[in-house]
Design an enzyme around this catalytic site. Structure first.
Site, PDB file in Angstrom:
ATOM      1  N   ASP A   1      -7.066  -6.487   2.288  1.00 27.85           N
ATOM      2  CA  ASP A   1      -7.211  -7.066   3.806  1.00 27.85           C
ATOM      3  C   ASP A   1      -8.470  -6.279   4.322  1.00 27.85           C
ATOM      4  OD1 ASP A   1      -6.556  -4.567   4.985  1.00 27.85           O
ATOM      5  OD2 ASP A   1      -4.595  -5.107   5.088  1.00 27.85           O
TER       6      ASP A   1
ATOM      7  N   HIS B   1      -6.661  -1.375   8.141  1.00 25.41           N
ATOM      8  CA  HIS B   1      -5.591  -0.841   8.933  1.00 25.41           C
ATOM      9  C   HIS B   1      -5.947   0.700   8.508  1.00 25.41           C
ATOM     10  CE1 HIS B   1      -4.043  -4.808   8.445  1.00 25.41           C
ATOM     11  NE2 HIS B   1      -3.841  -4.708   9.447  1.00 25.41           N
TER      12      HIS B   1
ATOM     13  N   ASP C   1      -3.114   2.860   7.974  1.00 29.49           N
ATOM     14  CA  ASP C   1      -2.072   3.379   7.186  1.00 29.49           C
ATOM     15  C   ASP C   1      -1.722   4.819   7.531  1.00 29.49           C
ATOM     16  OD1 ASP C   1      -1.911   0.974   6.433  1.00 29.49           O
ATOM     17  OD2 ASP C   1      -2.805   1.762   4.226  1.00 29.49           O
TER      18      ASP C   1
ATOM     19  N   GLU D   1      -2.218  -4.919  -1.910  1.00 32.59           N
ATOM     20  CA  GLU D   1      -1.839  -5.903  -0.970  1.00 32.59           C
ATOM     21  C   GLU D   1      -2.575  -7.308  -1.193  1.00 32.59           C
ATOM     22  OE1 GLU D   1      -0.054  -5.651   1.427  1.00 32.59           O
ATOM     23  OE2 GLU D   1       0.075  -3.377   1.859  1.00 32.59           O
TER      24      GLU D   1
ATOM     25  N   HIS E   1       0.687  -1.046  -0.022  1.00 33.15           N
ATOM     26  CA  HIS E   1      -0.022  -0.065   0.034  1.00 33.15           C
ATOM     27  C   HIS E   1       0.797   1.186  -0.055  1.00 33.15           C
ATOM     28  CE1 HIS E   1      -4.585   1.094   1.028  1.00 33.15           C
ATOM     29  NE2 HIS E   1      -4.020   1.896   0.095  1.00 33.15           N
TER      30      HIS E   1
ATOM     31  N   ASP F   1      -9.746  -0.251   3.887  1.00 36.29           N
ATOM     32  CA  ASP F   1      -8.550  -0.875   4.629  1.00 36.29           C
ATOM     33  C   ASP F   1      -8.736  -1.406   6.010  1.00 36.29           C
ATOM     34  OD1 ASP F   1      -5.997  -1.653   5.250  1.00 36.29           O
ATOM     35  OD2 ASP F   1      -5.138  -0.066   4.150  1.00 36.29           O
TER      36      ASP F   1
ATOM     37  N   ASP G   1      -7.740  -1.991  -0.212  1.00 44.40           N
ATOM     38  CA  ASP G   1      -6.835  -2.934   0.300  1.00 44.40           C
ATOM     39  C   ASP G   1      -7.374  -4.129   0.237  1.00 44.40           C
ATOM     40  OD1 ASP G   1      -5.369  -4.560   2.084  1.00 44.40           O
ATOM     41  OD2 ASP G   1      -4.029  -2.569   2.823  1.00 44.40           O
TER      42      ASP G   1
END
Length: 291
Positions: A220, A121, A123, A263, A98, A119, A218
């Protein structure tokens, strides 16, 4: 769907910003999952611009802030290639980790742009707050002007109020503080469960009203049961229909102007399932409908 007829696809085969190897093969996996053919079936003229050159990790020495200069070089190359595209072309960037989004967002930002960061997360770390030092946990902070000066001087491109995070369920302590101080809008999975994706999508469009949209997706963010091919899986992610509904509502706005698909790690995947999921989501975002 976006008011464009041409799409440019460009890969960034990079895992230098991540903690696990393999995500550098993501662009190939996404192409193998027939991304270009699916977009052409939607009526777009699609051109594959190949890949940005990235130094291989095997010949580089690790240091604090893993491969910062090499990541910077790759992101700069991406930024320059996207900035040179005509405005009527919609870029789709294939990752790769990413950290490439530093280059993609800054490359498409010709004035204000709304960033929809989908996402697990945030980031939003810096070298000071990151437990791992991995740069793929820092690109959104850099884009908002926080972090190492070698990165912010090249890639600062957005204001925090023009950024919305969706699907978050894993934040580091220092990252939480930075996000609160910056005033970034965040819809965690708690909000997804309580409010539902449709309401969240409408609120995002209202918050970013009038702005062209860059969607940074992303893999994930999806529940690992659906998308096992990611380096940092977090249980309890978006379901298949939640993810598609989000993409469909964003598509209906007609304001999406650029996209990251990042990702995807084929080393950790099962029969390319994660890449195929991401291709399906990209198709929904770019206009594919059930009826």
């Amino acid at each position: 769907m976006p008011c464009v007829e041409r799409i440019a696809v460009i890969g960034v085969p990079m895992d230098l910003g991540a903690g696990r190897r393999g995500v550098d093969m993501g662009p190939s996996a996404l192409r193998y999952a027939r991304l270009l053919e699916e977009l052409e079936a939607l009526g777009y003229e699609v051109e594959d611009l190949g890949d940005v050159p990235v130094s291989p990790a095997e010949v580089l020495r690790r240091q604090k802030g893993d491969y910062l200069e090499q990541v910077r070089q790759a992101a700069l190359a991406l930024k320059e290639r996207l900035a040179a595209l005509p405005q009527e072309v919609l870029p789709v960037v294939l990752g790769g980790d990413h950290s490439l989004a530093m280059g993609s967002v800054s490359g498409v930002a010709r004035g204000r742009v709304g960033v929809v960061w989908v996402d697990a997360h945030g980031d939003f770390n810096t070298l000071e707050t990151s437990p791992s030092g991995n740069i793929h946990g820092m690109p959104l902070a850099v884009l908002c002007g926080l972090g190492h000066p070698r990165l912010t001087e090249a890639f600062r491109a957005v204001e925090p109020e023009d950024v919305v995070l969706i699907g978050v369920r894993s934040l580091d302590p220092g990252e939480k503080r930075l996000l609160r101080e910056a005033g970034v809008s965040i819809y965690t999975m708690h909000q997804v469960d309580r409010l539902g994706v449709a309401r969240i999508a409408e609120e995002v469009l209202e918050r970013l009203e009038g702005l062209p949209l860059h969607v940074s997706l992303d893999a994930d963010v999806l529940d690992p049961a659906l998308a096992p091919g990611v380096g940092t899986p977090v249980p309890g992610g978006l379901t298949y229909r939640e993810a598609h509904l989000l993409m469909e509502i964003l598509a209906q706005s007609g304001r999406v102007r650029s996209l990251d698909l990042v990702e995807v790690n084929p080393v950790l995947d099962e029969r390319n399932r994660t890449a195929e999921m991401m291709v399906g989501l990209a198709s929904s975002l770019l206009g594919k409908r059930i009826l």
